[in-house]
Structures are given as structure tokens and as C-alpha cells.
Motif scaffolding. Structure first.
Motif, PDB file in Angstrom:
ATOM      1  N   THR A  38       0.832  -1.199   0.000  1.00 48.85           N
ATOM      2  CA  THR A  38       0.000   0.000   0.000  1.00 48.85           C
ATOM      3  C   THR A  38       0.866   1.248   0.000  1.00 48.85           C
ATOM      4  O   THR A  38       0.610   2.199  -0.740  1.00 48.85           O
ATOM      5  N   ASN A  39       1.912   1.274   0.823  1.00 49.07           N
ATOM      6  CA  ASN A  39       2.791   2.445   0.878  1.00 49.07           C
ATOM      7  C   ASN A  39       3.492   2.673  -0.449  1.00 49.07           C
ATOM      8  O   ASN A  39       3.625   3.819  -0.896  1.00 49.07           O
ATOM      9  N   ILE A  40       3.955   1.623  -1.094  1.00 48.59           N
ATOM     10  CA  ILE A  40       4.622   1.760  -2.386  1.00 48.59           C
ATOM     11  C   ILE A  40       3.628   2.286  -3.420  1.00 48.59           C
ATOM     12  O   ILE A  40       3.948   3.188  -4.198  1.00 48.59           O
ATOM     13  N   SER A  41       2.414   1.755  -3.425  1.00 45.37           N
ATOM     14  CA  SER A  41       1.390   2.219  -4.361  1.00 45.37           C
ATOM     15  C   SER A  41       1.074   3.685  -4.144  1.00 45.37           C
ATOM     16  O   SER A  41       0.953   4.457  -5.100  1.00 45.37           O
ATOM     17  N   GLU A  42       0.954   4.089  -2.879  1.00 46.45           N
ATOM     18  CA  GLU A  42       0.658   5.487  -2.581  1.00 46.45           C
ATOM     19  C   GLU A  42       1.803   6.390  -3.024  1.00 46.45           C
ATOM     20  O   GLU A  42       1.579   7.494  -3.512  1.00 46.45           O
ATOM     21  N   CYS A  43       3.026   5.930  -2.868  1.00 46.58           N
ATOM     22  CA  CYS A  43       4.191   6.709  -3.293  1.00 46.58           C
ATOM     23  C   CYS A  43       4.174   6.906  -4.810  1.00 46.58           C
ATOM     24  O   CYS A  43       4.369   8.018  -5.312  1.00 46.58           O
ATOM     25  N   ILE A  44       3.921   5.838  -5.533  1.00 48.21           N
ATOM     26  CA  ILE A  44       3.864   5.924  -6.994  1.00 48.21           C
ATOM     27  C   ILE A  44       2.709   6.813  -7.429  1.00 48.21           C
ATOM     28  O   ILE A  44       2.861   7.654  -8.317  1.00 48.21           O
ATOM     29  N   ASN A  45       1.558   6.675  -6.771  1.00 53.72           N
ATOM     30  CA  ASN A  45       0.418   7.531  -7.094  1.00 53.72           C
ATOM     31  C   ASN A  45       0.743   8.994  -6.850  1.00 53.72           C
ATOM     32  O   ASN A  45       0.323   9.871  -7.605  1.00 53.72           O
ATOM     33  N   GLY A  46       1.513   9.273  -5.805  1.00 52.01           N
ATOM     34  CA  GLY A  46       1.913  10.644  -5.514  1.00 52.01           C
ATOM     35  C   GLY A  46       2.812  11.220  -6.596  1.00 52.01           C
ATOM     36  O   GLY A  46       2.685  12.385  -6.973  1.00 52.01           O
ATOM     37  N   VAL A  47       3.716  10.407  -7.105  1.00 59.83           N
ATOM     38  CA  VAL A  47       4.622  10.866  -8.165  1.00 59.83           C
ATOM     39  C   VAL A  47       3.846  11.099  -9.458  1.00 59.83           C
ATOM     40  O   VAL A  47       4.097  12.059 -10.196  1.00 59.83           O
ATOM     41  N   ALA A  58       5.398  10.198 -22.368  1.00 57.54           N
ATOM     42  CA  ALA A  58       5.201  11.348 -21.478  1.00 57.54           C
ATOM     43  C   ALA A  58       5.184  10.895 -20.019  1.00 57.54           C
ATOM     44  O   ALA A  58       5.732  11.574 -19.147  1.00 57.54           O
ATOM     45  N   LEU A  59       4.572   9.742 -19.743  1.00 59.77           N
ATOM     46  CA  LEU A  59       4.562   9.203 -18.384  1.00 59.77           C
ATOM     47  C   LEU A  59       5.977   8.908 -17.896  1.00 59.77           C
ATOM     48  O   LEU A  59       6.333   9.213 -16.760  1.00 59.77           O
ATOM     49  N   VAL A  60       6.790   8.320 -18.775  1.00 59.15           N
ATOM     50  CA  VAL A  60       8.176   7.997 -18.412  1.00 59.15           C
ATOM     51  C   VAL A  60       8.949   9.286 -18.129  1.00 59.15           C
ATOM     52  O   VAL A  60       9.673   9.387 -17.135  1.00 59.15           O
ATOM     53  N   GLU A  61       8.773  10.278 -18.973  1.00 63.74           N
ATOM     54  CA  GLU A  61       9.479  11.544 -18.796  1.00 63.74           C
ATOM     55  C   GLU A  61       9.050  12.247 -17.505  1.00 63.74           C
ATOM     56  O   GLU A  61       9.887  12.721 -16.736  1.00 63.74           O
ATOM     57  N   ILE A  62       7.753  12.296 -17.249  1.00 60.06           N
ATOM     58  CA  ILE A  62       7.246  12.933 -16.033  1.00 60.06           C
ATOM     59  C   ILE A  62       7.734  12.176 -14.796  1.00 60.06           C
ATOM     60  O   ILE A  62       8.139  12.779 -13.803  1.00 60.06           O
ATOM     61  N   THR A  63       7.695  10.851 -14.860  1.00 58.16           N
ATOM     62  CA  THR A  63       8.145  10.039 -13.733  1.00 58.16           C
ATOM     63  C   THR A  63       9.615  10.324 -13.430  1.00 58.16           C
ATOM     64  O   THR A  63       9.996  10.505 -12.269  1.00 58.16           O
ATOM     65  N   LEU A  64      10.443  10.370 -14.460  1.00 58.21           N
ATOM     66  CA  LEU A  64      11.867  10.657 -14.274  1.00 58.21           C
ATOM     67  C   LEU A  64      12.065  12.047 -13.672  1.00 58.21           C
ATOM     68  O   LEU A  64      12.782  12.208 -12.681  1.00 58.21           O
ATOM     69  N   GLU A  65      11.434  13.057 -14.248  1.00 60.41           N
ATOM     70  CA  GLU A  65      11.593  14.432 -13.754  1.00 60.41           C
ATOM     71  C   GLU A  65      11.155  14.557 -12.302  1.00 60.41           C
ATOM     72  O   GLU A  65      11.850  15.163 -11.482  1.00 60.41           O
ATOM     73  N   ARG A  66      10.017  14.002 -11.976  1.00 61.38           N
ATOM     74  CA  ARG A  66       9.496  14.130 -10.615  1.00 61.38           C
ATOM     75  C   ARG A  66      10.328  13.331  -9.616  1.00 61.38           C
ATOM     76  O   ARG A  66      10.511  13.755  -8.477  1.00 61.38           O
ATOM     77  N   VAL A  68      13.593  12.642  -9.917  1.00 59.49           N
ATOM     78  CA  VAL A  68      14.841  13.391  -9.739  1.00 59.49           C
ATOM     79  C   VAL A  68      14.600  14.576  -8.808  1.00 59.49           C
ATOM     80  O   VAL A  68      15.386  14.837  -7.886  1.00 59.49           O
ATOM     81  N   HIS A  69      13.513  15.303  -9.021  1.00 62.87           N
ATOM     82  CA  HIS A  69      13.190  16.449  -8.162  1.00 62.87           C
ATOM     83  C   HIS A  69      12.981  16.003  -6.719  1.00 62.87           C
ATOM     84  O   HIS A  69      13.489  16.650  -5.778  1.00 62.87           O
ATOM     85  N   TYR A  70      12.263  14.898  -6.530  1.00 65.67           N
ATOM     86  CA  TYR A  70      11.990  14.351  -5.193  1.00 65.67           C
ATOM     87  C   TYR A  70      13.298  14.091  -4.445  1.00 65.67           C
ATOM     88  O   TYR A  70      13.481  14.533  -3.323  1.00 65.67           O
ATOM     89  N   PHE A  71      14.234  13.369  -5.086  1.00 61.79           N
ATOM     90  CA  PHE A  71      15.487  13.030  -4.423  1.00 61.79           C
ATOM     91  C   PHE A  71      16.393  14.249  -4.264  1.00 61.79           C
ATOM     92  O   PHE A  71      17.105  14.377  -3.275  1.00 61.79           O
ATOM     93  N   HIS A  72      16.367  15.167  -5.210  1.00 61.91           N
ATOM     94  CA  HIS A  72      17.176  16.383  -5.112  1.00 61.91           C
ATOM     95  C   HIS A  72      16.737  17.216  -3.905  1.00 61.91           C
ATOM     96  O   HIS A  72      17.572  17.676  -3.120  1.00 61.91           O
ATOM     97  N   MET A  73      15.433  17.406  -3.748  1.00 58.66           N
ATOM     98  CA  MET A  73      14.920  18.206  -2.628  1.00 58.66           C
ATOM     99  C   MET A  73      15.265  17.555  -1.289  1.00 58.66           C
ATOM    100  O   MET A  73      15.664  18.247  -0.342  1.00 58.66           O
TER     101      MET A  73
END
Length: 146
Positions: A38-47, A58-66, A68-73
Motif C-alpha cells: 500500500t505504501n509503495i502504491s501510494e508513493c507511486i500515485n503521488g509521483v 510522457a509518463l516515463v518523462e514525467i516520472t523521471l523528472e518528478r 529526480v526532483h523528489y530526491f534532489h529536494m
């Protein structure tokens, strides 16, 4: 399972032959398919929030960008915490302070190393009397029920 059996007897027979602990959330004891999935699913849904029904590229690109931003922050936040000599997150600090305040109200009066148990006296501010509870360390049990 009854609903599956009504829909397709072969599917029911196939699934019934597999150990239910391997594929059902109701029989796994909450370990494999419960909160972790459930936690993994919620994390993916959040991204992927707001990215539904887009083309795969577009999904792959958005997933990568988000991602990278998540880990950078979080890396920047971690660096800032280390520069300020903060070893624990704000959430962990609040938990430790809360536990420390509660621990002040507890006193160990007897300890048995052989039985791995302790008698703990609790006194709550604003309440009358003291309560003694037996903590069984090996069993992770307390007579208070917590």
C-alpha cells in the motif's frame, strides 16, 4: 473465492491450488501484501498525480523528472540538516521529545534479569495514585495492556 468460482471454475481451481499466503492480502499476515504494498502504491500515485491518461513516453518523462526532483529536494534538506548538526529529522525529534516526556512519569522499581521482567511504577500528572505494572521484556508485554 466464491465469486471467482461463479465466474470461472477453471480460474478458481488454478487459484485454489496456489498457497493463499503467496497471493492474497487476507492470508499473508500483513507482511508481504499489506501495508508495504500500500505504501509503495501510494508513493507511486503521488509521483504520477496529474499525469493520468498521457502517452507512455510522457509518463516515463514525467516520472523521471518528478523522481529526480523528489530526491534532489530531500538531498538538499539532508545537507542543510547536517550543516546545522541536526542528526535526526524534525519528525523523529518530536517523537523522541514526546517519549521522553512520558518516560519521566515511569520509574523501574524492580528488575529480574533471570525472568527478563521489570516492575514499573507510573504516575500521571493531574491524577491520584501510582500504578505498578509488570513488563515482560522477552515477550514484549506489559500488564497495562499497551
Amino acid at each position: 473465492m466464491d465469486e471467482i468460482k461463479k465466474q470461472d471454475v477453471k480460474a478458481f481451481a488454478y487459484l485454489d491450488a496456489i498457497n493463499k499466503e503467496k497471493w492474497t492480502a487476507s492470508h499473508d499476515g500483513g507482511w508481504r501484501c499489506g501495508i508495504l504494498t500500500t505504501n509503495i502504491s501510494e508513493c507511486i500515485n503521488g509521483v504520477l498525480k496529474g499525469a493520468r491518461r498521457l502517452p507512455v513516453s510522457a509518463l516515463v518523462e514525467i516520472t523521471l523528472e518528478r523522481t529526480v526532483h523528489y530526491f534532489h529536494m530531500r538531498a538538499m534538506k539532508g545537507k542543510k540538516m547536517l550543516q546545522n548538526n541536526q542528526l535526526w529529522t524534525d519528525f523523529a525529534c518530536k517523537m523522541f521529545i514526546s517519549w521522553q516526556q512520558k518516560a519521566v512519569e515511569h520509574t523501574v522499581t524492580k528488575y529480574s534479569h533471570a525472568q527478563q521482567s521489570a516492575s514499573v511504577v507510573t504516575r500521571c500528572q493531574g491524577r491520584h495514585g501510582m500504578n505498578t505494572h509488570v513488563v515482560k521484556i522477552a515477550n514484549r508485554e506489559c500488564s497495562c495492556g499497551k
